[in-house]
Enzyme design. Structure first.
Site, PDB file in Angstrom:
ATOM      1  N   LYS A  55     -18.319 -44.073  -0.990  1.00  0.00           N
ATOM      2  CA  LYS A  55     -18.246 -43.448   0.330  1.00  0.00           C
ATOM      3  C   LYS A  55     -19.398 -42.466   0.539  1.00  0.00           C
ATOM      4  O   LYS A  55     -20.017 -42.444   1.615  1.00  0.00           O
ATOM      5  CB  LYS A  55     -16.899 -42.727   0.480  1.00  0.00           C
ATOM      6  CG  LYS A  55     -15.710 -43.668   0.555  1.00  0.00           C
ATOM      7  CD  LYS A  55     -14.387 -42.933   0.466  1.00  0.00           C
ATOM      8  CE  LYS A  55     -13.213 -43.915   0.459  1.00  0.00           C
ATOM      9  NZ  LYS A  55     -11.914 -43.247   0.282  1.00  0.00           N
ATOM     10  N   GLN A  99      -9.680 -37.545  -1.175  1.00  0.00           N
ATOM     11  CA  GLN A  99      -9.433 -38.803  -1.882  1.00  0.00           C
ATOM     12  C   GLN A  99      -8.027 -38.814  -2.482  1.00  0.00           C
ATOM     13  O   GLN A  99      -7.643 -37.901  -3.216  1.00  0.00           O
ATOM     14  CB  GLN A  99     -10.477 -39.001  -2.981  1.00  0.00           C
ATOM     15  CG  GLN A  99     -10.332 -40.299  -3.747  1.00  0.00           C
ATOM     16  CD  GLN A  99     -10.538 -41.522  -2.867  1.00  0.00           C
ATOM     17  OE1 GLN A  99     -11.424 -41.544  -2.030  1.00  0.00           O
ATOM     18  NE2 GLN A  99      -9.714 -42.540  -3.059  1.00  0.00           N
ATOM     19  N   ASP A 122      -9.947 -39.936   8.120  1.00  0.00           N
ATOM     20  CA  ASP A 122      -9.078 -40.977   7.558  1.00  0.00           C
ATOM     21  C   ASP A 122      -7.984 -41.365   8.547  1.00  0.00           C
ATOM     22  O   ASP A 122      -7.285 -42.362   8.344  1.00  0.00           O
ATOM     23  CB  ASP A 122      -8.437 -40.490   6.255  1.00  0.00           C
ATOM     24  CG  ASP A 122      -9.053 -41.152   5.029  1.00  0.00           C
ATOM     25  OD1 ASP A 122      -9.726 -42.189   5.189  1.00  0.00           O
ATOM     26  OD2 ASP A 122      -8.862 -40.636   3.917  1.00  0.00           O
TER      27      ASP A 122
END
Length: 311
Positions: A55, A99, A122
Site C-alpha cells: 500500500k 492495518q 478504508d
C-alpha cells in the site's frame, strides 16, 4: 459453447491508478499541496507488513506523501488512539489507514471509529457506512473491495442497473452489506443471501449479477448460475495443490471457476480479479478525500466509485 469473458482485474486496477495519478498531479499543481496518506501498523505480523508495504509503495507511485507509523505489539489502546487523534488534526494527512487485524489486546472497532470519517479511506466507519446506506455517495467514502467490485459491474452493465437482478452471497459489514447497498443504489433489485438462506442455488440462478463472498472454496457451481450472468468472485481460499509438490497450496475463489466460466457471460478470476482493485480503490478514496479537504470536487469523469462526481 461460448466461454465467459474473463475480467482482467490487474488491467482495470492499473486504469484506476492512472486516473488517480492524474488527479493527484492536478491537485498538487493547482493547490500546491501533496496528498498525504498515513498508515498505522501495530505488531510484527508478516502478512500485515507485506500488505502495508504494498500500500505504501502504491501511494508513493501515485505521487502521495506516504507516512508509515510502525508501533510495537505492546502498544496501549490509549497510545494508539492518541496517534489517530494527532493524524486527524494534521491538515497534511488526507487519509488514515489502520492495518487490521490489530493485536488482540486492542479494541479495533474503537480505533476505526476514532478516525475522522473524512479521512477514513478504508470506508469502515459507521458514518461512512450510514452514508452509503442512505445513498449519500457524494460525501461518504465506500469500503475499498466492494467499491472495486462495483467498478467491474459498472464497466459491464453501465451506471444504471434498472431491470437487473443481483444476488450477493455474504452479509459481512466489510463486504456483503456495502456491496448490496451499492447495487441497490444503482437501481438493481438485490437479494442478500447467507448461510441460513434456504434454496440458495435457486435464488442464485435468478441473478443477472451474482457476487460471491462467503469464504468457501468452489461453493458456487455452474448449476447455480444463470446463463450469461455476470459473476464476481470475492472469495480468497487457500487449498492444497499436491500437483505442484508436497505441501504446496494455491488460491481459489468461492466460485468453481472452470465450470462456471462455461455458463456465465463474464467472470472474475481468483487470483487476478477483485483482489488488485482493493489497493487501487484505497488510492482512489485518498485522492477523493484530498479534493474534498480543499472544498473541491473532481472535475473530470472518473471511474473511481459510483456517484462520487454526481451533482
Amino acid at each position: 459453447m461460448r466461454r465467459a469473458t474473463i475480467i482482467d482485474g490487474k488491467a482495470v486496477a492499473a486504469s484506476v491508478i492512472d486516473v488517480v495519478k492524474t488527479a493527484a498531479a492536478a491537485l498538487e499543481q493547482q493547490d500546491g499541496g501533496t496528498i498525504g496518506l498515513a498508515v498505522i501498523i501495530v505488531g510484527d505480523d508478516p502478512a500485515s507488513h507485506t500488505y502495508v508495504t504494498s500500500k505504501s509503495r502504491m501511494a508513493k507511485e501515485c505521487g502521495f506523501k506516504s507516512v508509515q507509523h510502525t508501533l510495537p505489539t505492546h502498544t496501549s489502546q490509549g497510545d494508539l488512539a492518541a496517534l489517530v487523534n494527532t493524524l486527524n488534526a494534521d491538515s497534511t494527512v488526507h487519509g488514515i489507514l489502520v492495518q487490521l487485524p490489530l493485536p488482540t489486546h486492542l479494541d479495533s472497532e474503537a480505533i476505526i471509529q476514532a478516525i475522522q470519517p473524512e479521512k477514513d479511506v478504508d470506508g469502515l466507519s459507521v458514518v461512512n457506512a450510514g452514508k452509503l446506506a442512505t445513498g449519500d455517495l457524494k460525501t461518504g467514502l465506500v469500503s475499498c473491495t466492494p467499491a472495486g467490485a462495483m467498478v467491474f459491474v459498472r464497466r459491464i452493465h453501465g451506471e444504471d442497473l434498472s431491470g437487473l437482478t443481483a444476488v450477493v452471497i455474504g452479509r459481512s459489514n466489510l463486504f456483503g452489506k456495502p456491496m448490496a447497498q451499492l447495487l441497490l443504489n444503482a437501481n438493481a433489485t438485490v437479494t442478500t443471501a447467507h448461510s441460513r438462506t434456504k434454496n440458495l442455488p435457486d435464488i442464485c440462478r435468478q441473478a443477472d449479477i451474482l457476487v460471491a463472498a462467503v469464504g468457501r472454496a468452489g461453493m458456487v457451481k455452474a448449476s447455480w448460475v444463470k446463463e450469461g450472468a455476470t459473476v464476481i468472485d470475492v472469495g480468497i481460499n487457500r487449498v492444497a495443490a499436491p500437483e505442484s509438490g508436497v505441501g504446496k497450496t494455491r488460491l481459489v475463489g468461492d466460485v468453481a471457476f472452470s465450470e462456471v466460466a462455461e455458463v456465465a457471460g463474464t467472470i472474475t478470476p481468483v487470483p487476478g480479479g477483485v483482489g488488485p482493485m482493493t489497493i487501487a480503490m484505497l488510492m482512489a478514496n485518498t485522492v477523493i478525500a484530498a479534493y474534498r479537504s480543499v472544498g473541491r470536487n473532481l472535475d473530470q469523469k472518473l471511474e473511481l466509485w459510483p456517484g462520487q462526481n454526481r451533482s
